[in-house]
Design a protein around this motif. Structure first.
Motif, short mmCIF file in Angstrom:
data_model
loop_
_atom_site.label_atom_id
_atom_site.label_comp_id
_atom_site.label_asym_id
_atom_site.label_seq_id
_atom_site.Cartn_x
_atom_site.Cartn_y
_atom_site.Cartn_z
N ALA A 179 -16.45 29.59 -2.54
CA ALA A 179 -15.39 30.60 -2.64
C ALA A 179 -15.94 31.92 -3.16
CB ALA A 179 -14.28 30.10 -3.55
N THR A 180 -16.98 31.89 -3.99
CA THR A 180 -17.59 33.14 -4.47
C THR A 180 -18.28 33.87 -3.33
OG1 THR A 180 -17.86 32.29 -6.73
CG2 THR A 180 -19.26 34.13 -6.07
N HIS A 181 -18.95 33.14 -2.45
CA HIS A 181 -19.51 33.79 -1.27
C HIS A 181 -18.41 34.46 -0.46
CE1 HIS A 181 -23.81 32.62 -1.18
NE2 HIS A 181 -23.40 31.55 -1.87
N ALA A 182 -17.28 33.78 -0.30
CA ALA A 182 -16.17 34.36 0.46
C ALA A 182 -15.61 35.58 -0.25
CB ALA A 182 -15.09 33.30 0.66
N ASP B 295 -11.40 21.94 1.60
CA ASP B 295 -10.75 23.19 1.22
C ASP B 295 -11.74 23.94 0.34
OD1 ASP B 295 -9.27 25.33 0.42
OD2 ASP B 295 -7.47 24.19 -0.08
N GLU B 296 -12.57 24.77 0.97
CA GLU B 296 -13.64 25.42 0.24
C GLU B 296 -13.15 26.51 -0.70
OE1 GLU B 296 -17.42 24.61 3.15
OE2 GLU B 296 -16.40 26.54 3.35
N ARG B 297 -11.85 26.82 -0.66
CA ARG B 297 -11.30 27.73 -1.67
C ARG B 297 -11.45 27.13 -3.07
NH1 ARG B 297 -5.25 28.45 0.14
NH2 ARG B 297 -5.51 26.18 0.32
N ARG B 298 -11.47 25.81 -3.14
CA ARG B 298 -11.55 25.13 -4.44
C ARG B 298 -12.99 24.94 -4.91
NH1 ARG B 298 -6.67 22.60 -5.72
NH2 ARG B 298 -5.10 22.62 -4.08
N ASP B 299 -13.94 25.25 -4.08
CA ASP B 299 -15.34 25.13 -4.44
C ASP B 299 -15.79 26.46 -5.04
OD1 ASP B 299 -18.24 25.36 -4.22
OD2 ASP B 299 -18.15 23.50 -3.06
N PRO B 300 -16.13 26.52 -6.33
CA PRO B 300 -16.44 27.82 -6.95
C PRO B 300 -17.58 28.56 -6.28
CG PRO B 300 -16.16 26.10 -8.62
CD PRO B 300 -16.19 25.41 -7.29
N THR C 10 -6.17 34.17 4.60
CA THR C 10 -7.34 34.99 4.30
C THR C 10 -8.58 34.11 4.16
OG1 THR C 10 -5.94 36.58 3.15
CG2 THR C 10 -8.30 36.70 2.74
N GLY C 11 -8.43 33.00 3.47
CA GLY C 11 -9.58 32.14 3.23
C GLY C 11 -10.22 31.61 4.50
N TYR D 225 -3.68 26.39 -8.37
CA TYR D 225 -2.97 26.41 -7.09
C TYR D 225 -1.61 27.05 -7.35
CZ TYR D 225 -1.35 24.86 -2.51
OH TYR D 225 -0.89 24.83 -1.22
N SER D 226 -1.34 28.16 -6.70
CA SER D 226 -0.10 28.89 -6.96
C SER D 226 1.06 28.26 -6.19
CB SER D 226 -0.25 30.36 -6.56
OG SER D 226 -0.14 30.52 -5.16
N ARG D 227 2.27 28.62 -6.57
CA ARG D 227 3.45 28.09 -5.90
C ARG D 227 3.52 28.50 -4.44
NH1 ARG D 227 8.19 27.63 -10.01
NH2 ARG D 227 9.41 28.73 -8.46
N LEU D 228 2.88 29.61 -4.10
CA LEU D 228 2.90 30.09 -2.71
C LEU D 228 1.64 29.72 -1.95
CD1 LEU D 228 4.58 33.56 -3.24
CD2 LEU D 228 5.61 31.52 -2.25
N GLY D 229 0.73 28.95 -2.60
CA GLY D 229 -0.38 28.37 -1.85
C GLY D 229 -1.75 28.99 -2.04
N ALA D 230 -1.93 29.91 -3.01
CA ALA D 230 -3.27 30.43 -3.30
C ALA D 230 -4.03 29.39 -4.10
CB ALA D 230 -3.18 31.74 -4.08
#
Length: 760
Positions: free
Chosen positions: A233-236, A225-230, A213-214, A198-203
């Motif tokens: 997130a790969t489909h995305a 938060d499906e960004r954290r689901d590998p 974008t997500g 998790y980046s400081r700017l929220g990625a």
């Protein structure tokens, strides 16, 4: 989104692999033949960059770093030894060493640029680096472009090991979309395959999607938060990369667009043509070091990861994480589900990393329709295929919050919402004095949450819980770095059972409140707590703790304790007994308030600031009902439209905003409240959005002090937040509640939190 079927595919891919494979094949065979033959060319112009990043990934550990030229990465001036620790003191020492090294080589380059001969072997070596490029102009330019890059060998190696869990599945997904499977190595550049990144700017996640974008491809809200689901997130990522390639025509540009954005790369291509020309000449807005090097980093990461044993020796990769998937037909408590399946919550979370903390803690249910993955080699599959109806709910738990006003006390807020003071303190990590401030948004814990974490309190330095007139924004003052807010450390907690009915408080919760009130040492609250406990009892006996109070605190007499309350408190001699058999309250651990705590209560990491409620509701002359809100940090018209389930253009028409006109902080806007979305639901969505931003950040980072920045002419808060501080705007607002951030003036002082990554 450009292709509507992509979104549909993402939501239901588990049952449509065949369709995905067909569509992917169609896309693949429609690609230019050159892309198939040579998808990732290594241009001569970037070979030095690729070699540089290979060294960073495979040669230099995180205890070393390179001082190098920002544009010509083959110009490496020095290797520095740095500390790889997490404390603020080490960070300062590293910064001082790096700055000293940068100034040393800057002076050398300016000396040589002035036409002077080298004075020693070091200056001779620096001059030799430039060869026939050593013109005075080139040396002067290099003096202003010295950069430091920390080594990543150890972290890259760890990422290769972690990648074993999902790499095969990621490659398969990429093939389904007709994409080159080597794109599976891109997460090494983004996150070192750190699933908690998790980046400081929220990625977030291994693919490092930003929220905006997500949300085009995934569910990102308070529950998921499906960004954290590998896998999800790969489909995305596959969809985004494919769209980039379709728009830009080749993979060097498409991969760079993953970092810089497709629109920016289209602009660069229109100006300069091919990728090598763009790298040589393009200087567009925000096309900085990261974007310029992104494709080169990918090529280097692909080389090192595909040949990991050549660079790192034998590696024992994590085993592939095979799973079985079910679709939930109702809302489910994760704890109940884990108990039913005979696995622990941590195991379920390991297979379903998109579930957010509120689900893990029982504040929210796993949502209906969620594709739940289970260990494939466990007997849980049979149990999961037929969950009992009693486990399935038809509605999600609601979130509730209260905006603190002047004159409020935590006690009064808890009583007003039918929850115990101890539960309110725990839910918001209030300090031992239950200090609150006007403008804070306190989370109201649900009365039917499965467990309450009882925040510890202490009588040391105790005082009244009256809300402060305003946050102590002027503290801390000089020096430039202040002590860390003590509220960063959560109070010690003990579990307390009990599930009061809505609007009621159980006898045990009331008894806990009495203990907390005693620790707070406010006689009015002690008396009120005693009366509250007495009213909660139905077995004919009452609290006798007042006898001890009367004996130990005679100064309470005349302090405003109502006679009837005192009489109730003294009506029994059965001090803490909850029943006739002598059972007692659970032991309570008291947290001692730090000396600096009152001065930093405004930056409690568990409490969201801002005006998140609808300020006013009106019925317009045409019969429409509207509400008025104030724009808060990190909000856009798109957010409001999403929470209201309406098009953004409708909000523009309602407020008379032409297309392209931005909104500003604290601007008053109208929102429709006659379109089927209730005011309470809008406010709930708004609160959950801000709460999730803060929860995610504080889970990954801690504040280790505060520094002061003095505003200079030309500064604006967005540029400062993103480029200078590299911190989210809401965090700057939280530490500077008195500043009007979009109207900064030269000389204004901004308190900037010093942020360090938490150890995992």
């Amino acid at each position: 989104m450009k292709f509507a079927w992509c979104t549909h595919f993402l939501r239901s891919w588990s049952g449509a692999v065949g369709v995905a494979a067909l569509l992917g094949a169609l896309f693949f065979f429609s690609c230019p033949t050159g892309v198939q033959a040579e998808p990732f060319p290594v241009y001569d112009e970037i070979k030095p960059k690729v070699a540089f990043w290979k060294d960073i990934y495979s040669r230099y550990p995180s205890t070393q770093g390179l001082l190098h030229d920002r544009f010509d990465l083959d110009l490496v001036y020095a290797v520095l030894e740095v500390e790889n620790t997490w404390d603020n003191a080490a960070r300062r020492r590293n910064r001082n060493q790096i700055n000293a090294g940068r100034e040393e080589y800057r002076a050398i380059l300016l000396h040589l640029a002035a036409g002077h001969a080298p004075r020693n072997a070091k200056e001779e070596r620096v001059l030799a680096l430039f060869g026939d490029r050593a013109s005075p102009e080139r040396l002067r330019r290099a003096a202003d472009n010295i950069r430091f890059q920390r080594g990543l060998k150890d972290r890259f190696r760890e990422g290769v090991i972690r990648s074993g869990a999902y790499l095969a599945q990621i490659k398969e997904i990429l093939r389904q979309y007709g994409l080159p499977e080597d794109l599976a190595y891109l997460p090494h550049v983004e996150s070192s395959f750190n699933y908690e990144a998790y980046s400081r700017l929220g990625a977030a996640g291994i693919w490092q999607f930003m929220r905006a974008t997500g949300r085009q491809y995934m569910t990102i809200d308070y529950v998921l938060d499906e960004r954290r689901d590998p896998i999800r997130a790969t489909h995305a990522a596959a969809q985004l990369l494919r769209e980039n390639h379709q728009r830009l025509g080749n993979w060097p540009l498409a991969i760079t667009a993953y970092n810089h954005g497709a629109t920016g790369m289209i602009r660069a291509r229109n100006q300069h043509g091919d990728y090598p020309s763009i790298i040589r000449h393009y200087s567009g807005n925000r096309f900085g070091f990261a974007s310029r090097n992104f494709y080169s980093e990918f090529l280097a990461a692909r080389e090192v990861a595909k040949n990991a044993e050549r660079y790192f020796g034998p590696l024992d990769l994590e085993p592939q994480r095979r799973s079985h998937e079910i679709v939930l037909s109702g809302y489910v408590s994760l704890a109940e589900l884990a108990a039913h399946l005979g696995v622990d919550v941590a195991t379920l979370h390991r297979y379903n990393q998109g579930l957010r903390e509120p689900v893990l803690q029982g504040e929210k249910y796993v949502p209906k329709g969620y594709h739940l993955r289970l260990p494939a080699d466990q007997p849980t599959v049979r149990l999961a295929s037929a969950l009992p109806d009693t486990m399935l709910r038809q509605a999600q738990r609601r979130s509730a919050f209260y905006t603190v006003r002047r004159g409020d006390t935590a006690w009064e807020i808890a009583r007003r919402h039918g929850v115990s003071l101890s539960a309110l303190m725990a839910a918001n990590q209030l300090n031992s004095r239950a200090t609150i401030y006007a403008g804070q948004n306190l989370r109201i814990p649900g009365v039917d949450e499965p467990a309450v974490m009882l925040a510890a309190a202490s009588g040391a330095g105790a005082g009244k819980t009256r809300v402060a007139e305003a946050p102590p924004a002027q503290e801390p003052t000089a020096p430039a770095t202040a002590a860390a807010p003590p509220v960063e450390a959560a109070p010690e907690v003990v579990a307390v059972a009990g599930e009061p009915a809505p609007g009621q408080v159980t006898e045990q919760a009331a008894a806990e409140d009495y203990q907390v009130a005693g620790a707070l040492a406010d006689p009015r609250e002690v008396a009120a707590a005693g009366a509250r406990l007495a009213s909660a009892r139905d077995n004919g006996w009452s609290l006798a703790m007042a006898e001890r109070v009367a004996e130990s605190r005679p100064d309470y007499v005349g302090e405003g304790v109502a006679p009837e309350a005192a009489g109730e408190l003294l009506s029994s001699r059965r001090a803490l007994s909850l029943s006739g058999n002598g059972s007692r309250l659970p032991a309570m651990t008291m947290a001692v308030a730090g000396a600096g705590e009152p001065a930093t209560g405004a930056v409690n990491p568990a409490v969201v600031w801002g005006n998140l409620s609808v300020e006013e509701v009106r019925d317009l002359a045409d019969g429409r009902r509207v509400g008025y809100i104030r724009v808060e940090v990190e909000e856009t018209l798109g957010h409001y439209a999403d929470w209201l389930s309406i098009p953004t253009q409708e909000l523009r028409r309602l407020n008379g905003f032409p297309f392209g006109r931005p909104i500003r902080l604290e601007q008053r806007l109208m929102i429709p409240l006659d379109r089927g979305v209730e005011q309470a639901f809008f406010e709930e969505q708004r609160y959950e959005y801000h709460k999730s931003l803060e929860e995610d950040f504080y889970a990954a980072y801690r504040v280790d002090g505060v520094e002061t920045y003095r505003v200079r002419p030309g500064d604006n808060i967005w540029q400062l937040s993103h480029d200078e501080f590299e911190l989210p705007l809401w965090l700057i607002r939280k530490y500077n509640p008195e500043l009007v951030l979009d109207r900064l003036r030269p000389g204004d002082e901004i308190r900037v939190p010093v942020v360090l990554a938490r150890q995992r």
